[in-house]
Design a protein around this motif. Sequence first.
Motif, PDB file in Angstrom:
ATOM      1  N   ILE A   1      45.193  56.978  26.429  1.00 39.22           N
ATOM      2  CA  ILE A   1      45.685  57.107  27.872  1.00 39.22           C
ATOM      3  C   ILE A   1      45.825  55.732  28.413  1.00 39.22           C
ATOM      4  N   LYS A   2      46.902  55.669  28.938  1.00 38.13           N
ATOM      5  CA  LYS A   2      47.218  54.281  29.799  1.00 38.13           C
ATOM      6  C   LYS A   2      47.151  54.252  31.003  1.00 38.13           C
ATOM      7  N   LYS A   3      47.437  55.570  31.781  1.00 35.24           N
ATOM      8  CA  LYS A   3      47.088  55.638  32.921  1.00 35.24           C
ATOM      9  C   LYS A   3      46.662  57.138  33.576  1.00 35.24           C
ATOM     10  N   ILE A   4      46.029  57.399  34.496  1.00 34.28           N
ATOM     11  CA  ILE A   4      45.791  58.769  35.036  1.00 34.28           C
ATOM     12  C   ILE A   4      46.296  58.792  36.511  1.00 34.28           C
ATOM     13  N   ASP A   5      46.888  59.739  36.889  1.00 34.29           N
ATOM     14  CA  ASP A   5      47.245  60.019  38.432  1.00 34.29           C
ATOM     15  C   ASP A   5      46.841  61.472  38.458  1.00 34.29           C
ATOM     16  N   ALA A   6      45.451  61.665  38.859  1.00 27.11           N
ATOM     17  CA  ALA A   6      44.963  62.907  39.089  1.00 27.11           C
ATOM     18  C   ALA A   6      45.449  63.603  40.214  1.00 27.11           C
ATOM     19  N   LYS A   7      45.910  62.908  41.294  1.00 25.03           N
ATOM     20  CA  LYS A   7      46.565  63.595  42.564  1.00 25.03           C
ATOM     21  C   LYS A   7      47.991  64.458  42.186  1.00 25.03           C
TER      22      LYS A   7
ATOM     23  N   GLY B   1      48.506  65.169  39.139  1.00 28.57           N
ATOM     24  CA  GLY B   1      48.186  66.019  37.831  1.00 28.57           C
ATOM     25  C   GLY B   1      48.970  65.452  36.613  1.00 28.57           C
ATOM     26  N   LYS B   2      49.183  64.025  36.723  1.00 29.31           N
ATOM     27  CA  LYS B   2      49.863  63.426  35.250  1.00 29.31           C
ATOM     28  C   LYS B   2      49.090  62.446  34.713  1.00 29.31           C
TER      29      LYS B   2
ATOM     30  N   MET C   1      54.840  57.732  27.740  1.00 29.95           N
ATOM     31  CA  MET C   1      55.410  58.473  28.907  1.00 29.95           C
ATOM     32  C   MET C   1      54.415  59.190  29.741  1.00 29.95           C
ATOM     33  N   ALA C   2      54.837  59.490  30.922  1.00 28.57           N
ATOM     34  CA  ALA C   2      53.987  60.134  31.774  1.00 28.57           C
ATOM     35  C   ALA C   2      54.295  61.701  31.521  1.00 28.57           C
ATOM     36  N   PHE C   3      53.102  62.553  31.486  1.00 23.83           N
ATOM     37  CA  PHE C   3      53.366  63.978  31.260  1.00 23.83           C
ATOM     38  C   PHE C   3      52.711  64.809  32.494  1.00 23.83           C
ATOM     39  N   PRO C   4      53.026  65.819  32.816  1.00 16.14           N
ATOM     40  CA  PRO C   4      52.159  66.677  33.424  1.00 16.14           C
ATOM     41  C   PRO C   4      51.074  67.148  32.769  1.00 16.14           C
ATOM     42  N   VAL C   5      49.975  67.737  33.368  1.00  9.02           N
ATOM     43  CA  VAL C   5      48.990  68.025  32.704  1.00  9.02           C
ATOM     44  C   VAL C   5      48.638  69.593  33.048  1.00  9.02           C
ATOM     45  N   LYS C   6      48.699  70.668  32.209  1.00 11.00           N
ATOM     46  CA  LYS C   6      48.459  72.037  32.641  1.00 11.00           C
ATOM     47  C   LYS C   6      47.176  72.207  33.317  1.00 11.00           C
ATOM     48  N   ASP C   7      46.102  71.561  32.879  1.00 13.84           N
ATOM     49  CA  ASP C   7      44.858  71.862  33.637  1.00 13.84           C
ATOM     50  C   ASP C   7      44.503  70.591  34.390  1.00 13.84           C
ATOM     51  N   ARG C   8      44.825  70.161  35.523  1.00 15.09           N
ATOM     52  CA  ARG C   8      44.901  69.089  36.449  1.00 15.09           C
ATOM     53  C   ARG C   8      43.283  68.713  36.421  1.00 15.09           C
ATOM     54  N   ALA C   9      42.499  69.561  36.554  1.00 14.50           N
ATOM     55  CA  ALA C   9      40.990  69.333  36.994  1.00 14.50           C
ATOM     56  C   ALA C   9      40.345  68.835  35.484  1.00 14.50           C
TER      57      ALA C   9
ATOM     58  N   ASP D   1      53.244  71.117  24.767  1.00 11.54           N
ATOM     59  CA  ASP D   1      54.124  72.204  24.836  1.00 11.54           C
ATOM     60  C   ASP D   1      54.955  72.161  25.902  1.00 11.54           C
ATOM     61  N   LYS D   2      56.178  72.988  25.985  1.00 11.60           N
ATOM     62  CA  LYS D   2      56.774  73.096  27.366  1.00 11.60           C
ATOM     63  C   LYS D   2      56.377  74.236  28.218  1.00 11.60           C
ATOM     64  N   VAL D   3      56.093  73.815  29.462  1.00 12.55           N
ATOM     65  CA  VAL D   3      55.472  74.580  30.538  1.00 12.55           C
ATOM     66  C   VAL D   3      56.608  74.582  31.683  1.00 12.55           C
ATOM     67  N   ASP D   4      57.281  75.524  32.188  1.00 10.42           N
ATOM     68  CA  ASP D   4      58.514  75.755  32.807  1.00 10.42           C
ATOM     69  C   ASP D   4      59.669  74.861  32.561  1.00 10.42           C
ATOM     70  N   GLY D   5      59.648  74.803  31.050  1.00  9.55           N
ATOM     71  CA  GLY D   5      60.880  73.945  30.571  1.00  9.55           C
ATOM     72  C   GLY D   5      60.515  72.391  30.286  1.00  9.55           C
ATOM     73  N   LYS D   6      59.583  71.964  30.927  1.00 11.48           N
ATOM     74  CA  LYS D   6      59.074  70.439  30.569  1.00 11.48           C
ATOM     75  C   LYS D   6      57.915  70.316  29.595  1.00 11.48           C
ATOM     76  N   PRO D   7      58.088  69.187  28.884  1.00 12.27           N
ATOM     77  CA  PRO D   7      57.012  68.878  28.029  1.00 12.27           C
ATOM     78  C   PRO D   7      55.696  68.527  28.940  1.00 12.27           C
ATOM     79  N   THR D   8      54.708  69.182  28.506  1.00 19.48           N
ATOM     80  CA  THR D   8      53.557  69.087  29.118  1.00 19.48           C
ATOM     81  C   THR D   8      52.267  69.131  28.228  1.00 19.48           C
ATOM     82  N   VAL D   9      51.157  68.571  28.560  1.00 18.26           N
ATOM     83  CA  VAL D   9      49.970  68.424  28.170  1.00 18.26           C
ATOM     84  C   VAL D   9      48.984  69.615  28.397  1.00 18.26           C
ATOM     85  N   VAL D  10      49.188  70.582  27.301  1.00 15.02           N
ATOM     86  CA  VAL D  10      48.295  71.791  27.372  1.00 15.02           C
ATOM     87  C   VAL D  10      47.059  71.705  26.767  1.00 15.02           C
ATOM     88  N   ASP D  11      46.510  70.523  25.986  1.00 16.46           N
ATOM     89  CA  ASP D  11      45.225  70.377  25.799  1.00 16.46           C
ATOM     90  C   ASP D  11      45.005  68.862  25.472  1.00 16.46           C
ATOM     91  N   MET D  12      43.868  68.321  25.789  1.00 19.39           N
ATOM     92  CA  MET D  12      43.524  66.975  25.388  1.00 19.39           C
ATOM     93  C   MET D  12      41.966  66.970  25.083  1.00 19.39           C
TER      94      MET D  12
END
Length: 122
Positions: A57-63, A65-66, A84-92, A108-119
């Motif tokens: 993890i290099k940076k977290i932008d909770a607001k 969700g990335k 690279m920065a990725f959106p996170v499926k579960d922002r919380a 995985d892809k969510v709405d066509g975008k590479p997304t973190v689905v589990d961490m």
Amino acid sequence: MKHIRTLALTLALAATPVAFAAGSMDGMDMKSMDMKGMDMKPSAASQQAPVPVAAEIKKIDAKAGKVTLKHGPIENLGMSAMTMAFPVKDRASLKNFKAGESVSVMFDKVDGKPTVVDMQRK
């Protein structure tokens, strides 16, 4: 007069293939067409199941969700190793992590975008 006949004949001959091509599919049942020789499979990247990828993890932008990750190759998305920065499926879930941590990430892809689905922490 000879030029007019020649022009008319030339135009008629030029229009014939177009008219033939436009009508050549009439009456064909597309459902019964033989498609055995055609490769109708999705791309290799979309066929692979997500697998855990080592990352830092290099940076977290909770607001937003990335999370910015320095990660290894993501085979199921066809991505090479990079940061690279990725959106996170579960922002919380971002509140459970901090910059500098080593994690195992599923993408995985969510709405066509590479997304973190589990961490998970390593």
